[in-house]
Design a protein around this motif. Sequence first.
Motif, short mmCIF file in Angstrom:
data_model
loop_
_atom_site.label_atom_id
_atom_site.label_comp_id
_atom_site.label_asym_id
_atom_site.label_seq_id
_atom_site.Cartn_x
_atom_site.Cartn_y
_atom_site.Cartn_z
N ASN A 167 -5.69 39.32 -1.78
CA ASN A 167 -5.67 40.57 -2.56
C ASN A 167 -4.41 40.71 -3.40
N ILE A 168 -3.40 39.92 -3.07
CA ILE A 168 -2.11 40.09 -3.75
C ILE A 168 -2.08 39.20 -4.99
N LYS A 169 -2.05 39.83 -6.16
CA LYS A 169 -2.04 39.05 -7.41
C LYS A 169 -0.69 38.39 -7.56
N PHE A 178 0.81 48.38 -1.32
CA PHE A 178 1.35 48.96 -2.55
C PHE A 178 0.59 50.20 -3.00
N SER A 179 -0.37 50.64 -2.19
CA SER A 179 -1.09 51.86 -2.55
C SER A 179 -0.53 53.06 -1.78
N PRO A 180 0.12 54.01 -2.46
CA PRO A 180 0.61 55.21 -1.77
C PRO A 180 -0.53 55.99 -1.13
N LYS A 181 -1.69 55.94 -1.75
CA LYS A 181 -2.82 56.70 -1.20
C LYS A 181 -3.23 56.14 0.17
N VAL A 182 -3.26 54.81 0.26
CA VAL A 182 -3.60 54.17 1.54
C VAL A 182 -2.54 54.51 2.60
N MET A 183 -1.28 54.54 2.18
CA MET A 183 -0.21 54.87 3.13
C MET A 183 -0.35 56.30 3.66
N LEU A 217 1.89 42.68 6.02
CA LEU A 217 1.74 42.77 4.56
C LEU A 217 0.31 43.16 4.17
N ALA A 218 0.20 43.91 3.07
CA ALA A 218 -1.11 44.34 2.55
C ALA A 218 -1.95 44.92 3.69
N SER A 219 -1.39 45.87 4.41
CA SER A 219 -2.02 46.40 5.63
C SER A 219 -3.31 47.15 5.36
N GLY A 220 -3.50 47.61 4.14
CA GLY A 220 -4.73 48.33 3.81
C GLY A 220 -4.95 49.48 4.76
N ARG A 221 -6.18 49.61 5.25
CA ARG A 221 -6.51 50.71 6.13
C ARG A 221 -6.11 50.41 7.58
N GLY A 222 -5.32 49.36 7.75
CA GLY A 222 -4.60 49.17 9.00
C GLY A 222 -5.40 48.68 10.18
N TYR A 223 -6.46 47.93 9.93
CA TYR A 223 -7.26 47.42 11.06
C TYR A 223 -6.38 46.63 12.04
N LEU A 224 -5.58 45.70 11.52
CA LEU A 224 -4.74 44.88 12.41
C LEU A 224 -3.62 45.70 13.02
N VAL A 225 -2.97 46.53 12.19
CA VAL A 225 -1.84 47.35 12.68
C VAL A 225 -2.29 48.21 13.85
N SER A 271 -0.33 39.24 8.34
CA SER A 271 -1.26 39.87 7.42
C SER A 271 -2.66 39.63 7.98
N ASN A 272 -3.55 40.55 7.70
CA ASN A 272 -4.93 40.39 8.11
C ASN A 272 -5.78 40.36 6.85
N LEU A 273 -6.18 39.16 6.43
CA LEU A 273 -7.02 38.99 5.24
C LEU A 273 -6.42 39.65 4.01
N GLY A 274 -5.09 39.77 4.00
CA GLY A 274 -4.45 40.48 2.89
C GLY A 274 -4.03 39.56 1.74
N ALA A 299 5.57 51.75 1.37
CA ALA A 299 4.78 51.36 0.20
C ALA A 299 5.65 50.45 -0.66
N PHE A 300 5.18 49.21 -0.84
CA PHE A 300 5.87 48.29 -1.77
C PHE A 300 4.91 47.19 -2.19
N ASP A 301 5.29 46.52 -3.26
CA ASP A 301 4.50 45.41 -3.77
C ASP A 301 4.98 44.14 -3.07
N ALA A 302 4.05 43.40 -2.46
CA ALA A 302 4.44 42.22 -1.70
C ALA A 302 5.07 41.14 -2.58
N THR A 303 4.93 41.24 -3.89
CA THR A 303 5.58 40.26 -4.77
C THR A 303 7.00 40.73 -5.15
C1 LIG Z 1 -8.59 44.65 2.16
S1 LIG Z 1 -6.93 45.07 2.59
C2 LIG Z 1 -6.68 43.85 3.78
C3 LIG Z 1 -7.13 44.30 5.18
C4 LIG Z 1 -6.04 44.95 5.99
N1 LIG Z 1 -4.92 44.03 6.15
C5 LIG Z 1 -6.46 45.45 7.36
O1 LIG Z 1 -6.01 44.93 8.40
O2 LIG Z 1 -7.25 46.43 7.43
C6 LIG Z 1 -6.06 44.54 1.17
C7 LIG Z 1 -4.96 45.47 0.75
O3 LIG Z 1 -4.07 44.73 -0.11
C8 LIG Z 1 -3.38 45.68 -0.86
N2 LIG Z 1 -2.63 44.98 -1.93
C9 LIG Z 1 -3.14 44.37 -3.03
N3 LIG Z 1 -2.15 43.84 -3.78
C10 LIG Z 1 -0.99 44.14 -3.15
C11 LIG Z 1 0.38 43.86 -3.45
N4 LIG Z 1 0.74 43.18 -4.55
N5 LIG Z 1 1.31 44.30 -2.59
C12 LIG Z 1 0.95 44.99 -1.47
N6 LIG Z 1 -0.33 45.29 -1.16
C13 LIG Z 1 -1.29 44.86 -1.98
C14 LIG Z 1 -4.47 46.61 -1.33
O4 LIG Z 1 -3.96 47.88 -1.72
C15 LIG Z 1 -5.36 46.68 -0.08
O5 LIG Z 1 -5.12 47.85 0.66
#
Ligand SMILES: C[S@@+](CC[C@H](N)C(=O)[O-])C[C@H]1O[C@@H](n2cnc3c(N)ncnc32)[C@H](O)[C@@H]1O
Length: 339
Positions: free
Chosen positions: A228-230, A179-184, A155-163, A222-225, A204-208
Motif C-alpha cells: 500500500n505504500i507508494k 498516514f491517514s489521520p482519519k484512520v488514526m 507500519l501502515a497499521s490501517g484499521r489495526g487488525y494486527l495491532v 506490518s500486516n499486509l501494509g 500519523a506519518f508517511d512511512a516513506t
Molecule cells: C489495508 S491497510 C493494511 C492492513 C493493516 N495493517 C491491518 O493490520 O489492519 C493499508 C494501510 O496503509 C496505509 N498507507 C498507505 N500508504 C502509506 C504511507 N505512505 N505511509 C503510511 N501508511 C500508508 C493506508 O492508509 C492503509 O490504512
Amino acid sequence: MHDFLVDLLICPKCYGELDWQIEQRSLNHIEKGEARCQVCHTSYPVQDGIGYFLLPDSGREDLWQEVDSHLVQHLQQNPEIEKRLMGVPLETLSPADQFFRAMVHEEREEFELAEESQSVANSGIYTDAYLSCWQSQTKYLMDRLASNDKPLIDLASGRGYLVEKLAQNHDFPIVATDFSPKVMRRNRRWFEYLGISDRVSLLAFDATKMPFKDASLEIMTSNLGLPNIKGPSELLHELRRVLAGRFMSITHFYPVDDNQNRELLRQANLETMLVRDLASAAFEQSGLQVEFTNICLSLAEPTPVGVVLEGAGIDALPVAETNLEWCLLEAQQSSKAKH
Ligand SMILES: C[S@@+](CC[C@H](N)C(=O)[O-])C[C@H]1O[C@@H](n2cnc3c(N)ncnc32)[C@H](O)[C@@H]1O
C-alpha cells in the motif's frame, strides 16, 4: 502517544531535533502538545492523544477534518438503500454487503455490530485457505514476539487488525502508525472500546518519511501494509535508516507466472512488494538482509461485489483466481551494510 516516544522522534522533514511543549498528559501518555523542529521550525501537533508527524505537503486531508465517508453519504442520500443494507437480518445480505454494513456500523461507532458483521463477511469474502494462512502468519508472528519487551512500531497499521491482536496478547508497548489521520482517529475510539488504548500509541506519518532517529527501533512490523505504500525504494531507505533490530511483515506474494494478476500489478506499480524475487532484490539493494519464514500457500479469488450496493468492490486484487504464497518477511541490517 506514550511519552517514551519523545526520545525517539525527530523532524521527518529535515531530521532535526524537536522541542516539546506538553500541555496535557494522562498516565504515561501525552494527550495534547506540540513538537517543533529546532532546525526547520516545522511544528507537529499532538491532539486527542494522536501525534501528527505528517509533512505539510504530504497531500493528506486536513488534520482536523471530520468527513463522512462516501459510503455514509451515499446512504444518507438514498434512504431506501440504507434500509436494505442496515435494516435487514445480517445473514440475508451477500458477503460484500455484510462487509459494507460493517463499515457503516464502524463509522457510527457501533463497534460490537461492526465486529459481528465483519467476522460474518470475512468467511464469505475469502477462501478458507486464505483465512487460515493469514491466521497462521498472525499466530507465528505473535509467538515470535513472546519474549519481546521492547516497544513495537507497526507500519501502515490501517484499521489495526494486527495491532489489536498484539495488544490483546502481549504486554509491550505498541505504536500504531498510518498516514491517514482519519484512520488514526477511528483507531483511538476503536482501541478505547477494546480496552487497549493505554498500551497503544497512535502516530500519523508517511512511512516513506519516518519521524524516527537513525537506528532507533528494535522491533517493527506490518500486516499486509507494504504494497500500500507508494515508493518502495523510499520506504526501504527509511526502514534501513531507522531499524536497529528486526522488521517482521506478514506478506503474500503472487506467482511469477500469474500473467493476468501480474499485468495489473505492473500497471499499478505494485510489483515490487508483491512478487517475491523483486521484493527480495529491493530489500538487498537497500542494505537489508531478508528472509521468508513460515511459508504457506492459499487459493485466492477475486473478492465479491455488492448486491444492495450494486457492483461495489472490496479488494482490487486478485483480478483472477491465483495461488498466493504467504510468509513472514523478516529483515535486518545486512552485515555488509553494517560495516
Ligand atoms: C489495508 S491497510 C493494511 C492492513 C493493516 N495493517 C491491518 O493490520 O489492519 C493499508 C494501510 O496503509 C496505509 N498507507 C498507505 N500508504 C502509506 C504511507 N505512505 N505511509 C503510511 N501508511 C500508508 C493506508 O492508509 C492503509 O490504512
